[in-house]
Write an enzyme that holds these catalytic residues in place. Structure first.
Site, mmCIF file in Angstrom:
data_model
loop_
_atom_site.group_PDB
_atom_site.id
_atom_site.type_symbol
_atom_site.label_atom_id
_atom_site.label_comp_id
_atom_site.label_asym_id
_atom_site.label_seq_id
_atom_site.Cartn_x
_atom_site.Cartn_y
_atom_site.Cartn_z
ATOM 1 N N ARG A 90 7.088 -11.114 -5.762
ATOM 2 C CA ARG A 90 6.271 -10.398 -4.787
ATOM 3 C C ARG A 90 4.972 -11.181 -4.613
ATOM 4 N NH1 ARG A 90 2.401 -5.356 -5.658
ATOM 5 N NH2 ARG A 90 1.964 -4.957 -3.484
ATOM 6 N N ARG A 240 -9.362 4.622 -3.425
ATOM 7 C CA ARG A 240 -9.968 3.911 -2.276
ATOM 8 C C ARG A 240 -10.388 4.899 -1.194
ATOM 9 N NH1 ARG A 240 -4.919 -0.008 -1.608
ATOM 10 N NH2 ARG A 240 -4.683 -0.437 -3.820
#
Ligand code: AMP
Length: 399
Positions: A90, A240
């Site tokens: 990834r 976040r």
């Protein structure tokens, strides 16, 4: 044929060994605290969990430990390295260089290095994982699968910000989007479930986890997504903030006397569900049992679900209608309250959730939780990013 899938973080490394004959996971695990005191490998194979506590000063040592565990007499699942046909990695940021996965060579590594400026927290760790594998398995083909690649099909009107065009041309400032492997996988699964050719589908995929993003997928292609230049954009998330007025940053710095680095840390690590609830970033702590009786927990989760609903409405307009809304990832697959709130009062758009199906949704399998008369199907689909990486790796390594 077995493919090893690697997801390397700055101090962690997740892996899965997948037998591609039946796409089953034959071993998986996690190296934690790489280059930090107290590192350990948790390896799962043969229905058991094995823990190895040993110093891992770097990613190469971690990879060696993983490979040793895979061939170990007691916890191993293969005889030797020749039984690993290829490795899929990834890689978070491919920028505009990669619109699909790629066989890794020196040139690819170099562009991943250059793109580290766009993903300073992720790409350097991904590169460490690749280099560590190359060192230990120099003759095994390696493939990079990018989080950004699926979004390469977004049109300019979706990916450009209303900034100066020079900012895009000179500094590569644009929306890139992330979680691409997940959005691609669940949109393909949704088309199969609907019994439709994906070219004829309009799907909104909601990847809701610790990090969250939503994508509008038209004919199998991403046409817009909520994460932007970085994964900070879009929905509020575990820690976040999601999208905010950019002028807030300067105001917050003046008020607190803190630096740009402090502001970025605040927005990435101390906001979202954690900052709003003052309690936890984990939706289980906010939603399970009677946790929602705490008004701050409820406020945080309601803000999240409201943002999901706003994007569903917005992307229904982008797509000029929608066949299915897909919920996936940790929160999307497991948190009934979020799905219920996000889909509430959308009947004008033909979106009707069946409360009973939503509350009794089976875990780990595809479920349709829309009412029989809902024009739009509402699907819960378990994501599987590792399987996408393994499939892409198999195809590119020509196996
Ligand atoms: P992910 O990033 O996809 O691994 O999702 C992680 C988040 O999903 C966690 O922080 C939890 O908030 C949430 N989650 C995971 N499992 C569950 C569950 N069984 N019930 C509710 N939320 C869950």
């Amino acid at each position: 044929m077995n493919i090893l899938v690697i997801n390397a973080g700055s101090s962690s490394l997740k892996y899965q060994l997948i037998d591609m004959a039946n796409e089953s996971v034959i071993a998986k695990g996690l190296c934690e605290r790489i280059a930090i005191e107290g590192s350990r490998l948790v390896h799962k194979a043969k229905g058991e969990t094995f823990t190895f506590e040993k110093d891992m000063p770097n990613h190469t040592v971690a990879i060696k430990m993983v490979l040793d565990a895979l061939v170990d007499k007691k916890c191993g699942v293969i005889k030797d390295m020749s039984e690993i046909s290829a490795v899929g990695h990834r890689v978070v940021h491919g920028a505009e260089d990669y619109s699909s996965s790629v066989l890794i060579d020196e040139k690819v590594l170099e562009s991943c290095r250059v793109n580290s400026e766009l993903a300073p927290l992720h790409n350097p760790a991904n590169i460490m994982g690749i280099k560590a594998c190359m060192e230990v398995m120099p003759n095994t083909p390696m493939v990079a699968v990018f989080d950004t690649a699926f979004h390469a099909t977004m049109p300019e009107k979706a990916f450009l910000y209303g900034m100066s065009y020079d900012d895009y041309k000179n500094y590569r400032i644009r929306k890139y989007g992330f979680h691409g492997t997940s959005h691609m996988f669940v949109s393909q699964e949704a088309a199969k479930f609907l019994g439709k050719d994906i070219a004829d589908t309009k799907i909104i995929t909601c990847h809701l986890g610790n990090g969250s993003s939503i994508t509008a997928v038209k004919g199998g292609k991403s046409v817009d997504t909520t994460m932007g230049f970085t994964p900070l954009d879009g929905l509020p998330m575990g820690t976040r903030s999601g999208s905010i007025d950019p002028a807030i940053v300067e105001y917050w710095m003046q008020k607190t006397g803190k630096s740009v680095a402090d502001a970025m840390k605040h927005l990435n690590k101390e906001c979202g569900m954690l900052g709003l609830s003052g309690n936890s970033s984990d939706f289980r702590d906010l939603c399970d049992g009677n946790a929602l009786d705490n008004p701050r927990n409820k406020m945080a989760v309601d803000i999240f679900a409201y943002a999901v609903k706003r994007y569903i409405g917005s992307y229904t307009a982008v797509l000029n209608g929608v066949d299915a809304i897909v919920f996936t990832a940790g929160v999307g697959e497991n948190t009934e309250y979020v799905r219920q709130q996000a889909c509430s009062e959308l009947d004008y758009l033909g979106i009707k959730l069946d409360e009973n199906l939503n509350n009794n949704c089976p875990r780990g399998q595809i479920a349709d939780i829309a009412t029989a008369d809902s024009k739009v199907r509402i699907l819960v689909i378990p994501t599987n990013e590792e399987l996408v990486i393994a499939r892409e790796t198999k195809a590119l390594a020509n196996l």
